[in-house]
Design an enzyme around this catalytic site. Structure first.
Site, PDB file in Angstrom:
ATOM      1  CG  ASP A 333      -0.256  -0.112   2.536  1.00  0.00           C
ATOM      2  OD1 ASP A 333       0.883  -0.610   2.571  1.00  0.00           O
ATOM      3  OD2 ASP A 333      -0.846   0.286   3.558  1.00  0.00           O
ATOM      4  CD  GLU A 339      -1.363   0.275   6.746  1.00  0.00           C
ATOM      5  OE1 GLU A 339      -1.329   1.436   7.117  1.00  0.00           O
ATOM      6  OE2 GLU A 339      -2.416  -0.304   6.414  1.00  0.00           O
ATOM      7  CD1 TRP A 399      -8.426  -4.312   0.798  1.00  0.00           C
ATOM      8  CD2 TRP A 399     -10.391  -3.357   0.284  1.00  0.00           C
ATOM      9  NE1 TRP A 399      -8.287  -2.947   0.920  1.00  0.00           N
ATOM     10  CE2 TRP A 399      -9.462  -2.337   0.618  1.00  0.00           C
ATOM     11  CE3 TRP A 399     -11.674  -2.974  -0.095  1.00  0.00           C
ATOM     12  CZ2 TRP A 399      -9.797  -0.981   0.609  1.00  0.00           C
ATOM     13  CZ3 TRP A 399     -12.008  -1.619  -0.108  1.00  0.00           C
ATOM     14  CH2 TRP A 399     -11.089  -0.646   0.242  1.00  0.00           C
ATOM     15  CD  GLU A 599      -3.529   6.427   3.057  1.00  0.00           C
ATOM     16  OE1 GLU A 599      -2.698   7.137   3.670  1.00  0.00           O
ATOM     17  OE2 GLU A 599      -3.968   5.353   3.504  1.00  0.00           O
ATOM     18  CG  HIS A 620      -1.603   4.741  -0.234  1.00  0.00           C
ATOM     19  ND1 HIS A 620      -0.735   4.718   0.819  1.00  0.00           N
ATOM     20  CD2 HIS A 620      -2.615   3.904   0.100  1.00  0.00           C
ATOM     21  CE1 HIS A 620      -1.209   3.890   1.752  1.00  0.00           C
ATOM     22  NE2 HIS A 620      -2.349   3.378   1.338  1.00  0.00           N
TER      23      HIS A 620
HETATM   24  C1  BGC Z   1      -4.154   0.902   3.842  1.00  0.00           C
HETATM   25  C2  BGC Z   1      -4.987   0.888   2.600  1.00  0.00           C
HETATM   26  C3  BGC Z   1      -5.945  -0.248   2.722  1.00  0.00           C
HETATM   27  C4  BGC Z   1      -6.845   0.106   3.852  1.00  0.00           C
HETATM   28  C5  BGC Z   1      -7.988  -0.805   4.079  1.00  0.00           C
HETATM   29  C6  BGC Z   1      -5.058   1.197   4.990  1.00  0.00           C
HETATM   30  O1  BGC Z   1      -4.418   1.262   6.186  1.00  0.00           O
HETATM   31  O2  BGC Z   1      -3.090   1.781   3.753  1.00  0.00           O
HETATM   32  O3  BGC Z   1      -4.433   1.250   1.469  1.00  0.00           O
HETATM   33  O4  BGC Z   1      -6.576  -0.620   1.575  1.00  0.00           O
HETATM   34  O5  BGC Z   1      -6.128   0.304   5.043  1.00  0.00           O
HETATM   35  O6  BGC Z   1      -8.944  -0.153   4.726  1.00  0.00           O
END
Ligand code: BGC
Length: 713
Positions: A333, A339, A399, A599, A620
């Protein structure tokens, strides 16, 4: 492989210090072939006679280690001498390091270990095998600490530790598989753009581009002097170094010098950064002693786009960087905060654009094998792959649909049926999971990320207001539809799923007679499930206009927004959103100086303030999904589903006068397809196409089938 090898570790507990394993060996005969097979619990770097073996950074990469653990095979023939020393250093990596804040440490095991087999063939035809066992020695390395999120502490003054026998231990070897993915390697070196002294008095180097990688330093220093630097993506509104959006990731390097000239770059960590703050350094060091090195998975560039609008060109460059920075063994991500996970939603949202930009077939093949391995017995799919959340976040619409959307896209883009053969069970299992969890053909699932980061919710929520159940049902239909296409491509029966599909769509239209949000409309249009597409398209246009000609879509709706408009009679409005420069828009971030895709639509607001610290990555790739619309609609290069992999290409550009010209090209296995259009002085439009195999050219609704060649209209 590895039949006689043992997993080896240090007998003593070295704490945070990375262990090094060593073995000396010699032979008299001439070697004609030698291969080092190796992997680690953790990440490793191997040196043979003082030289690095291979160029794989953070090897062996990240897989669902408890199910599939890659090993690498390196040809070391030319590196061998009569007397040889192999030394392998092991860092924690994903295997043992902390992942996702502190949710996991030692996720797959609490020990740093390696397993090795060196196969050697001599000129006289005889062979020998060297294996890891308790004849190997181990010691502490100068890497005193290394974590993906936090950076590294390297003590170059560390005097050699005492070598002691390594300990071997039993651990299964049946999970070991040969390398499947692309190697993560170093790419270009970026020299500092400028040195900034911030209002707080910090010394900050700007590399001019938000990248993933690390910084290499060169110094002429005295024993014990320290070089320390921290990484950041952005400066705050006052121009000070800003790291709050990294959350708990420290992203910091501490290097302790030995005497004399020296060079260092990190071993088992990587950062997402544009800036570094020099926290301490010997006085004689200048900015030129710091170089940024770009690191990501190997991918051959295949796609290019340019047009008369320089801001759009910058957006395209940001999309390319967003992909380079986040394709790091897995589709991540983001590369900077605590993360950096393989979020399935993000991957499926972006995959189409990704396949135009670069050859990502092998990259996704490996990740999809992990997805399949992580799928639960009942077919559910985790939100992240490798799955570090366990049963925590399974079966999320949009997802988990990566299980179907990604293999289908890889098949379409590269025309190789093998990906469908490999994934079809996983694709089917996911659809079956939704079917079992549904009632009356509606997937009433509200375990959801919603329209993640959509702008239409007023309560400051991360989730837009689009109806959860509508999103669930729409993806249930979409994935079932793609499964049917995949089964057809494989020549398998589809009747059962065709019936299911018809029922899902019927139930969908009975239940959802009104669409409240842009995302709801975009899904219904692009998934081709709305009964009355005309009125849904009108509704979408109306919602946008009512909102001051602004988009409100989040992760779920954004990839479909512009196609939903341009495929349904609203091309001009699609272009208006695309070319818009004020918030919220793609070009807003460009105007705010972005060098990657953000993002959030408002990661940084017009006044320079940040949206939040908690969830605010400036790298992102998800919203970069607009890239596929640039290839497919602006330039008009499209894949023909009947002849995937560009065996036939559809060329259907949709120009707009607000651009003077636009051009895109994609390197395919048949050669390069190129499409260009421009307006001349008299406002007449001209088209130029290069067709590598065959093409269907569609201009103003007129269709023409052509063979390889150049065509101008
Ligand atoms: C991530 C996202 C992900 C999302 C899901 C985030 O913390 O960075 O890109 O899809 O959580 O809710």
């Amino acid at each position: 492989m590895f039949e006689k090898s043992m997993w080896i570790k240090s007998r003593r507990d070295f704490g945070d210090v990375c262990p090094v394993f060593r073995f000396d060996f010699e032979f008299e005969q001439e070697v004609v072939n030698a291969v080092l097979n190796i992997t680690a619990m953790g990440v490793y770097e191997a040196e043979l006679n003082g030289k690095r073996v291979g160029n794989f950074i953070m090897a062996p990469g990240w897989t669902a280690y408890d199910k599939r653990h890659q090993y690498q095979s390196y040809d070391i023939t030319s590196m061998l001498k009569e007397k040889n020393t192999i030394a392998v250093t092991v860092g924690k990596g994903w295997y043992r390091g902390r992942i996702c804040e502190d949710r996991i440490t030692n996720g797959w095991g609490g020990v740093s270990a390696v397993i090795i087999e060196i196969d050697i063939r001599f000129a006289d035809g005889t062979e020998t095998v060297i294996v890891s066992d308790d004849n190997w020695k181990t010691a502490q390395s100068p890497i005193r600490f290394s974590e993906i999120y936090d950076g590294e502490v390297y003590d170059a003054s560390f005097a050699d530790d005492e070598w002691e026998p390594a300990g071997f231990f039993w651990f299964r070897k049946d999970l070991l598989i040969p390398q499947e993915g692309e190697y993560v390697t170093e790419h270009e070196v970026i020299m500092p753009n400028s040195l900034i002294i911030t209002p707080k008095g910090e010394r900050v180097i700007d590399f001019g581009q938000n990248i993933t990688g690390y910084v290499e330093i060169e110094a002429d220093a005295k024993l014990g002097e320290k070089i320390e630097y921290s990484h950041a993506e952005v400066l705050d509104a006052d121009g000070n170094f800003y790291t709050e959006n990294l959350r708990t990731a420290k992203a910091r390097i501490e290097y302790i010098c030995r005497d004399g000239k020296q060079k260092y770059k990190p071993h088992f960590t990587f950062m997402g950064f544009r800036y570094i703050r020099i926290d301490s350094a010997p006085e004689n060091m200048t900015v030129d002693n710091f170089k940024a090195i770009v690191v990501h998975s190997e991918m051959k560039r295949t796609g290019y786009f340019k047009c008369s609008n320089t801001k759009i060109n910058k957006l395209f460059s940001n999309i390319i960087w967003g992909q380079r920075d986040n394709f790091f063994d897995i589709p991540m991500d983001c590369p900077q905060r605590d993360e950096r996970l393989g979020w399935t939603g993000d991957a499926q949202i972006f995959i189409k654009t990704a396949t135009y930009n670069f050859d990502v077939k092998r990259f996704f093949q490996k990740w999809l094998h992990d997805l399949k391995a992580e799928q639960t017995n009942d077919g559910s799919v985790p939100s992240v792959v490798p799955n570090i959340f366990g049963n925590g976040a399974l079966g999320r619409p949009c997802w988990s649909d990566a299980a179907v959307i990604c293999p289908w896209q890889i098949y379409l883009s590269y025309g190789d049926i093998r990906i469908l053969e490999e994934q079809i069970d996983s694709m089917t299992a996911w659809v079956e999971y939704m079917r079992r969890d549904s009632s009356g053909f509606l997937w009433l699932n509200d375990k959801h990320y919603g329209d993640w980061l959509g702008l239409d919710n007023t309560d400051g929520s991360y989730k837009g207001v689009s109806d959860y159940i509508l999103i669930s049902c729409a993806f249930f239909a979409y994935s079932t539809g793609l499964l049917i296409k995949a089964l057809k491509a494989l020549g398998r029966p589809t009747a059962e799923y065709e019936e299911l599909y018809i029922n899902i769509v019927k139930a969908f239209n009975q239940r959802f007679t009104e669409y409240k949000t842009q995302t709801e409309c975009a899904l219904a249009l692009c998934f081709d499930i709305a009964e009355d597409k005309r009125s849904v398209a009108d509704k979408l246009a109306e919602l946008i206009k009512k909102n001051g000609n602004n988009l409100t879509t989040g992760f779920v709706g954004t990839p479909y927004l512009l196609p939903a408009l341009s495929e349904n009679g609203y091309t001009e409005l699609a272009y208006s959103l695309f070319l818009k420069e004020e918030y919220p828009s793609w070009l807003f971030s460009v105007n705010m100086g972005a060098t990657t895709v953000w993002e959030h639509w408002d990661g940084r607001m017009a006044n320079g303030e940040f949206w939040s610290a908690a969830m605010n990555s400036f790298n992102h790739y998800a919203y970069g999904a607009v890239g596929s619309w640039m290839y497919e609609t602006v330039a008009g290069i499209r894949i023909d589903e009947e002849k995937p992999g560009f065996e036939n290409v559809i060329l259907k550009p949709v120009p707009d006068k607000r651009l003077d010209w636009a051009e895109a090209s994609v390197i395919t296995k048949y050669g390069t397809v190129r499409s260009k259009w421009y307006y001349d002085k008299n406002d007449n439009i001209h088209y130029e196409f290069d067709v590598p195999n065959t093409a269907t050219i569609i201009i103003d609704g007129n269709e023409k089938q052509v063979n390889k060649g150049r065509y101008c209209f």
